[in-house]
Write a protein that holds these residues in place. Structure first.
Motif, mmCIF file in Angstrom:
data_model
loop_
_atom_site.group_PDB
_atom_site.id
_atom_site.type_symbol
_atom_site.label_atom_id
_atom_site.label_comp_id
_atom_site.label_asym_id
_atom_site.label_seq_id
_atom_site.Cartn_x
_atom_site.Cartn_y
_atom_site.Cartn_z
ATOM 1 N N GLN A 183 -32.934 -4.827 26.417
ATOM 2 C CA GLN A 183 -32.060 -4.766 27.583
ATOM 3 C C GLN A 183 -30.954 -3.737 27.403
ATOM 4 O O GLN A 183 -30.609 -3.019 28.344
ATOM 5 C CB GLN A 183 -31.449 -6.141 27.872
ATOM 6 C CG GLN A 183 -30.801 -6.216 29.241
ATOM 7 C CD GLN A 183 -31.794 -5.965 30.363
ATOM 8 O OE1 GLN A 183 -32.868 -6.548 30.409
ATOM 9 N NE2 GLN A 183 -31.447 -5.079 31.295
ATOM 10 N N TYR A 204 -32.583 -0.399 28.103
ATOM 11 C CA TYR A 204 -32.832 -0.233 29.534
ATOM 12 C C TYR A 204 -31.526 0.014 30.293
ATOM 13 O O TYR A 204 -31.458 0.894 31.153
ATOM 14 C CB TYR A 204 -33.525 -1.461 30.117
ATOM 15 C CG TYR A 204 -34.917 -1.705 29.603
ATOM 16 C CD1 TYR A 204 -35.841 -0.674 29.499
ATOM 17 C CD2 TYR A 204 -35.328 -2.980 29.218
ATOM 18 C CE1 TYR A 204 -37.118 -0.895 29.022
ATOM 19 C CE2 TYR A 204 -36.608 -3.210 28.740
ATOM 20 C CZ TYR A 204 -37.495 -2.167 28.654
ATOM 21 O OH TYR A 204 -38.761 -2.391 28.182
ATOM 22 N N ASP A 205 -30.492 -0.770 29.968
ATOM 23 C CA ASP A 205 -29.204 -0.606 30.640
ATOM 24 C C ASP A 205 -28.600 0.765 30.346
ATOM 25 O O ASP A 205 -28.036 1.402 31.238
ATOM 26 C CB ASP A 205 -28.230 -1.703 30.208
ATOM 27 C CG ASP A 205 -28.621 -3.084 30.726
ATOM 28 O OD1 ASP A 205 -29.503 -3.179 31.596
ATOM 29 O OD2 ASP A 205 -28.045 -4.075 30.210
#
Length: 143
Positions: free
Chosen positions: A53, A56-57
């Motif tokens: 995450q 991705y962020d």
């Protein structure tokens, strides 16, 4: 580029400097046209405990800020690069999926001028050329 350069880019885009963002920017810089999984692997070499995450962020924030460019040729996963702001294009191998940069089209290019812009102010044209890369051509000839 080194970490100090990446930190300066982030600050210049009004983004908070974080270890994942710096590592993602370095991974994209070192692996042009890499997909998310390749970037994740490269980031984990620098930051072993980074989460999917966070990567991705970071990619989303860097793309939104214009520090990295997200490209997604038809039928392909998203790819990322640090070459931004010059409106260059790409060529994609139909066989292996390899991607290479192509500088902006030259000469008479009527296909890059919208016949009807529908009131939009056009600021970029994205062109993807499709073909067969030299390695796949050689493999096909040797069969």
């Amino acid at each position: 580029m080194g970490n100090a350069d990446y930190e300066q880019l982030l600050r210049g885009a009004s983004l908070r400097v974080t270890r994942p963002r710096v590592a993602v920017l370095g991974a994209v810089s070192d692996n042009a046209h890499a997909d998310t999984e390749t970037i994740l692997g490269a980031v984990r070499e620098r930051l072993p405990d980074v989460s999917h995450q966070a990567v991705y962020d970071s990619l989303a924030a860097l793309s939104a800020a214009g520090i990295v460019r997200r490209i997604q040729p038809s039928g392909s996963v998203a790819r990322y690069e640090t070459r931004v702001g010059d409106n260059h294009h790409h060529v994609v191998c139909r066989s292996c999926g390899n991607i290479a940069d192509v500088d902006c089209a030259v000469g008479h290019t009527p296909c890059l001028t919208a016949s009807d812009d529908n009131g939009f102010v056009v600021d970029e044209a994205e062109v993807i050329y499709w073909g067969t890369c030299p390695q796949c051509q050689a493999a096909q000839r040797s069969k």
